[in-house]
Design a protein around this motif. Sequence first.
Motif, PDB file in Angstrom:
ATOM      1  N   GLU A   1       0.812  -1.221   0.000  1.00 45.88           N
ATOM      2  CA  GLU A   1       0.000   0.000   0.000  1.00 45.88           C
ATOM      3  C   GLU A   1       0.847   1.274   0.000  1.00 45.88           C
ATOM      4  O   GLU A   1       0.344   2.360  -0.263  1.00 45.88           O
ATOM      5  CB  GLU A   1      -0.982   0.015   1.170  1.00 45.88           C
ATOM      6  CG  GLU A   1      -0.341   0.024   2.543  1.00 45.88           C
ATOM      7  CD  GLU A   1      -0.058  -1.365   3.112  1.00 45.88           C
ATOM      8  OE1 GLU A   1       0.314  -1.427   4.287  1.00 45.88           O
ATOM      9  OE2 GLU A   1      -0.215  -2.370   2.399  1.00 45.88           O
ATOM     10  N   LYS A   2       2.148   1.153   0.265  1.00 44.94           N
ATOM     11  CA  LYS A   2       3.019   2.333   0.285  1.00 44.94           C
ATOM     12  C   LYS A   2       3.894   2.452  -0.955  1.00 44.94           C
ATOM     13  O   LYS A   2       4.671   3.388  -1.078  1.00 44.94           O
ATOM     14  CB  LYS A   2       3.905   2.312   1.530  1.00 44.94           C
ATOM     15  CG  LYS A   2       3.152   2.556   2.811  1.00 44.94           C
ATOM     16  CD  LYS A   2       4.111   2.735   3.961  1.00 44.94           C
ATOM     17  CE  LYS A   2       3.369   3.118   5.221  1.00 44.94           C
ATOM     18  NZ  LYS A   2       4.281   3.393   6.323  1.00 44.94           N
ATOM     19  N   LYS A   3       3.782   1.486  -1.869  1.00 42.47           N
ATOM     20  CA  LYS A   3       4.605   1.519  -3.075  1.00 42.47           C
ATOM     21  C   LYS A   3       4.208   2.683  -3.965  1.00 42.47           C
ATOM     22  O   LYS A   3       3.040   3.040  -4.073  1.00 42.47           O
ATOM     23  CB  LYS A   3       4.478   0.211  -3.862  1.00 42.47           C
ATOM     24  CG  LYS A   3       5.245  -0.914  -3.238  1.00 42.47           C
ATOM     25  CD  LYS A   3       5.278  -2.116  -4.147  1.00 42.47           C
ATOM     26  CE  LYS A   3       6.108  -3.206  -3.513  1.00 42.47           C
ATOM     27  NZ  LYS A   3       6.212  -4.374  -4.359  1.00 42.47           N
ATOM     28  N   LYS A   4       5.200   3.262  -4.613  1.00 41.45           N
ATOM     29  CA  LYS A   4       4.970   4.350  -5.559  1.00 41.45           C
ATOM     30  C   LYS A   4       5.084   3.801  -6.974  1.00 41.45           C
ATOM     31  O   LYS A   4       5.847   2.864  -7.222  1.00 41.45           O
ATOM     32  CB  LYS A   4       6.012   5.455  -5.364  1.00 41.45           C
ATOM     33  CG  LYS A   4       5.938   6.115  -4.010  1.00 41.45           C
ATOM     34  CD  LYS A   4       7.033   7.149  -3.879  1.00 41.45           C
ATOM     35  CE  LYS A   4       7.002   7.781  -2.494  1.00 41.45           C
ATOM     36  NZ  LYS A   4       8.094   8.732  -2.320  1.00 41.45           N
ATOM     37  N   ILE A   5       4.346   4.389  -7.896  1.00 40.66           N
ATOM     38  CA  ILE A   5       4.446   3.961  -9.282  1.00 40.66           C
ATOM     39  C   ILE A   5       5.761   4.475  -9.856  1.00 40.66           C
ATOM     40  O   ILE A   5       6.340   5.447  -9.369  1.00 40.66           O
ATOM     41  CB  ILE A   5       3.248   4.447 -10.135  1.00 40.66           C
ATOM     42  CG1 ILE A   5       3.153   5.971 -10.137  1.00 40.66           C
ATOM     43  CG2 ILE A   5       1.969   3.811  -9.655  1.00 40.66           C
ATOM     44  CD1 ILE A   5       2.135   6.495 -11.112  1.00 40.66           C
ATOM     45  N   TRP A   6       6.240   3.808 -10.905  1.00 41.81           N
ATOM     46  CA  TRP A   6       7.497   4.177 -11.521  1.00 41.81           C
ATOM     47  C   TRP A   6       7.472   5.637 -11.956  1.00 41.81           C
ATOM     48  O   TRP A   6       6.521   6.093 -12.576  1.00 41.81           O
ATOM     49  CB  TRP A   6       7.770   3.280 -12.733  1.00 41.81           C
ATOM     50  CG  TRP A   6       9.048   3.619 -13.409  1.00 41.81           C
ATOM     51  CD1 TRP A   6      10.283   3.149 -13.089  1.00 41.81           C
ATOM     52  CD2 TRP A   6       9.231   4.517 -14.498  1.00 41.81           C
ATOM     53  NE1 TRP A   6      11.217   3.705 -13.905  1.00 41.81           N
ATOM     54  CE2 TRP A   6      10.599   4.552 -14.787  1.00 41.81           C
ATOM     55  CE3 TRP A   6       8.369   5.303 -15.250  1.00 41.81           C
ATOM     56  CZ2 TRP A   6      11.133   5.319 -15.804  1.00 41.81           C
ATOM     57  CZ3 TRP A   6       8.902   6.081 -16.246  1.00 41.81           C
ATOM     58  CH2 TRP A   6      10.268   6.081 -16.529  1.00 41.81           C
TER      59      TRP A   6
END
Length: 107
Positions: A34-39
Amino acid sequence: MSYISAEEILPREILASVQQYVDGQMLYIPRKAEKKKIWGAATETREKLRSRNEAMYTKFCGGRSAKALAEEYFLTEKSVQRIIRKMKPSEGNEKEQPLGGKNEQRK
């Protein structure tokens, strides 16, 4: 990316458990889903590529060939064709033009 010593943040029991698997080596701990950022979210790269691709598509629609665009943007002709195909608005069953330019025919 910097690292933090596990001794500084983990309780002794957890550190001892981790050391059973990895002892004295660097270990990457991934972000929670849930904390991942898109490229490209942390830089302007995503926006720069979108802008470049729009300019490339506009030039292609203006008559520039995929080969000429590949040379101008230092890309392969296949990459230019892929970018143009993605930029092209999809319109029902309308037949697509060849990607070599208005006057060139695909062989």
